[in-house]
Scaffold this active site. Structure first.
Site, PDB file in Angstrom:
ATOM      1  N   MET A  10     -11.002  -4.530   2.841  1.00 56.45           N
ATOM      2  CA  MET A  10     -10.922  -3.060   2.133  1.00 56.45           C
ATOM      3  C   MET A  10     -10.670  -2.168   3.510  1.00 56.45           C
ATOM      4  O   MET A  10     -11.205  -2.604   4.660  1.00 56.45           O
ATOM      5  CB  MET A  10     -12.191  -2.924   1.503  1.00 56.45           C
ATOM      6  CG  MET A  10     -13.485  -3.101   2.207  1.00 56.45           C
ATOM      7  SD  MET A  10     -14.137  -4.904   2.514  1.00 56.45           S
ATOM      8  CE  MET A  10     -14.165  -5.288   0.777  1.00 56.45           C
ATOM      9  N   GLY A  26      -5.650   0.212   9.213  1.00 55.96           N
ATOM     10  CA  GLY A  26      -7.290   0.018   9.408  1.00 55.96           C
ATOM     11  C   GLY A  26      -7.690  -1.462   8.752  1.00 55.96           C
ATOM     12  O   GLY A  26      -6.744  -2.446   8.843  1.00 55.96           O
ATOM     13  N   CYS A  27      -8.699  -1.546   8.137  1.00 54.26           N
ATOM     14  CA  CYS A  27      -9.484  -2.921   8.151  1.00 54.26           C
ATOM     15  C   CYS A  27      -8.741  -3.659   7.041  1.00 54.26           C
ATOM     16  O   CYS A  27      -8.894  -5.096   6.877  1.00 54.26           O
ATOM     17  CB  CYS A  27     -10.986  -2.667   7.703  1.00 54.26           C
ATOM     18  SG  CYS A  27     -11.707  -2.114   9.282  1.00 54.26           S
ATOM     19  N   ASN A  28      -8.083  -2.969   6.099  1.00 56.49           N
ATOM     20  CA  ASN A  28      -7.443  -3.667   5.206  1.00 56.49           C
ATOM     21  C   ASN A  28      -5.993  -4.396   5.340  1.00 56.49           C
ATOM     22  O   ASN A  28      -5.622  -5.248   4.757  1.00 56.49           O
ATOM     23  CB  ASN A  28      -7.110  -2.895   3.868  1.00 56.49           C
ATOM     24  CG  ASN A  28      -6.734  -1.730   4.159  1.00 56.49           C
ATOM     25  OD1 ASN A  28      -7.022  -0.594   4.490  1.00 56.49           O
ATOM     26  ND2 ASN A  28      -5.103  -1.604   4.016  1.00 56.49           N
ATOM     27  N   ALA A  29      -5.440  -3.920   6.646  1.00 58.57           N
ATOM     28  CA  ALA A  29      -4.194  -4.275   7.058  1.00 58.57           C
ATOM     29  C   ALA A  29      -3.716  -5.693   7.258  1.00 58.57           C
ATOM     30  O   ALA A  29      -2.465  -5.904   7.099  1.00 58.57           O
ATOM     31  CB  ALA A  29      -3.712  -3.628   8.399  1.00 58.57           C
TER      32      ALA A  29
END
Length: 357
Positions: A344, A141-144
Site C-alpha cells: 500500500m 511509493g511503497c505500493n510500487a
C-alpha cells in the site's frame, strides 16, 4: 500442464541488501538531539528495533549537518546503485542464474529522481548485456513493488524462457528531513534504507522445480478521497522534498483491505481461509494491525511482516520482498499452497497479487 499455466511467470529467486550502518531508535533520537516527549514517544513505540540509515555527518556540536537537496540526490544515486547491485546479485544467485541471462530489468524507486534511470545506471555498473530491455517505475511509493511485478509478469509471459528481474532500491536516508515537527517525526521514525529483487521467468518447469510460486493474478484499489494522505512533495519551509503521512492512513488502508482481497479472490473459488501465506508491506505497526483486524488474520500470518518492520523499519517499495525472502528461508511453503502479497502507498493505493507454489 496447459499452455496458460506454462505462461504464468514463476518467481525464481529473491535477494535483499541494506546500507552498512544501522541504528536503534534511541540512537537516532540522540543523533538528532530530539527531546520533545511526544516525538520521542513516536520513535520508541514504533515496534522498530533497528533501521539501516546513512545519516549526515556530525556537526561538531552534538548534532548532524543538514543536507541540501543536491547532496540528498547524490546520496540517493550512490546508495541505490550500491544496494541495488548487491540485491540483484543475491537474487540471481538464489535463482541459479547469471547476469548474462538477464533480458529485462525493471527498477523501482521513490526516494530520489534519476535521469537516466536506475536501470541504465545498473546496466552500466554491472556490465549487463546492452540488449537487455529495461523500465523504471518512479514516484509511486511503497505500493510500487507490486505495480512493477504486474508489469514484469506481463513481460515474462510475452517472452517465455527469458529472465526478468524487478529491483526495488529505496535510499530512504535521502528523504530524511531534520526538524522537530510532528509531521516529519512520523516519517523519520519509520523508514530505513533497503533494496530487494525478485527474478521471474515463464515456461515449463525443468526436472528440478524451482522454489518460488507461480504468479496467478493481481488486483488493485485506489482511494482518491485519500490522495493527499501519503505524499512526497516540496517543503517550502525546508527548501527540499519531504514525505508526509496522515496519521489516519492506517485506518483508511485497513478499511479497504477487505475489498481488494475479495476482488483478488473473486472467480478463483478461494476463500481467505484457503490462503496459507500472507506477505504484507511493513508499512508501520498501526498499518499492520489494521490489516490484521480487517482481514481476520493472526499474528502468525504476518510474522514476517512484523519481523521486517522490527529489524529494518519500512524500506518502502521492497518491504514485501524482504518478507518473501524470510518465508522462503523458512522452507514451509508446500506445492499447491496459495499466498497473497499486499502493498500500500500513495494514491492512496492498495496492490495485491495471488501466487501458488
Amino acid at each position: 500442464m496447459t499452455l496458460a499455466a506454462e505462461l504464468r511467470p514463476r518467481a525464481l529467486g529473491v535477494g535483499t541488501a541494506v546500507t552498512s550502518t544501522s541504528y536503534t531508535q534511541q540512537e537516532v533520537l540522540d543523533a538528532f538531539e530530539i527531546t520533545d516527549p511526544k516525538i520521542r514517544s513516536v520513535f520508541l513505540n514504533s515496534a522498530i528495533d533497528r533501521r539501516h540509515l546513512t545519516l549526515p555527518p556530525p556537526d561538531g556540536k552534538g548534532g548532524r549537518v543538514p543536507e541540501p537537496q543536491g547532496d540528498l540526490l547524490d546520496k540517493h544515486k550512490a546508495k541505490a546503485i550500491e544496494m541495488g547491485a548487491e540485491a540483484l546479485r543475491a537474487c540471481l544467485k538464489r535463482a541459479g542464474a547469471e547476469l548474462a541471462e538477464l533480458r529485462h530489468l525493471c527498477c523501482v524507486t521513490s526516494t530520489g529522481l534519476l535521469t537516466p534511470g536506475l536501470s541504465a545506471l545498473l546496466i552500466k555498473e554491472l556490465g549487463i548485456d546492452r540488449h537487455c530491455s529495461r523500465s523504471d517505475i518512479v514516484g509511486m511509493g511503497c505500493n510500487a513493488g507490486l505495480n512493477a511485478l504486474g508489469v514484469v509478469a506481463g513481460w515474462a509471459a510475452a517472452h517465455p524462457g527469458e529472465l526478468a528481474v524487478v529491483l526495488c532500491a529505496e535510499a530512504c536516508s535521502a528523504a530524511y528531513a531534520i526538524d522537530t515537527t510532528m509531521r516529519t517525526a512520523v516519517v523519520n521514525s519509520l523508514f530505513g534504507d533497503g533494496a530487494s529483487a525478485i527474478a521471474l521467468r515463464s515456461g515449463p518447469d525443468g526436472v528440478a522445480d524451482p522454489e518460488g510460486p507461480r504468479i496467478l493474478k493481481f488486483a488493485s484499489r485506489i482511494i482518491p478521497d485519500a490522495s493527499d494522505a501519503m505524499r512526497y512533495d516540496w517543503d517550502r519551509e525546508q527548501g527540499r522534498f519531504s514525505f508526509y503521512l496522515d496519521p489516519q492512513i492506517p485506518y483508511v488502508v485497513g478499511a479497504h483491505a477487505e475489498l481488494v482481497v475479495d476482488r483478488l479472490l473473486a472467480d478463483t473459488g478461494l476463500r481467505r481461509s484457503d490462503i496459507s501465506h500472507w506477505l504484507v508491506h511493513s508499512g508501520g505497526k498501526k498499518v499492520i494491525d489494521a490489516v490484521v483486524v480487517n482481514l481476520g488474520l493472526t499474528r502468525y500470518d504476518v510474522r514476517h511482516t512484523v519481523g521486517v518492520l522490527r529489524d529494518y523499519g519500512n524500506v518502502s517499495s521492497g518491504s514485501f520482498l524482504f518478507s518473501y525472502e524470510r518465508l522462503l528461508d523458512e522452507g514451509v511453503a508446500k506445492p499447491g499452497e496459495y499466498g497473497v502479497l499486499m502493498t500500500m502507498g500513495p494514491g492512496s493505493t492498495i496492490e495485491t497479487a495471488l501466487v501458488q507454489w
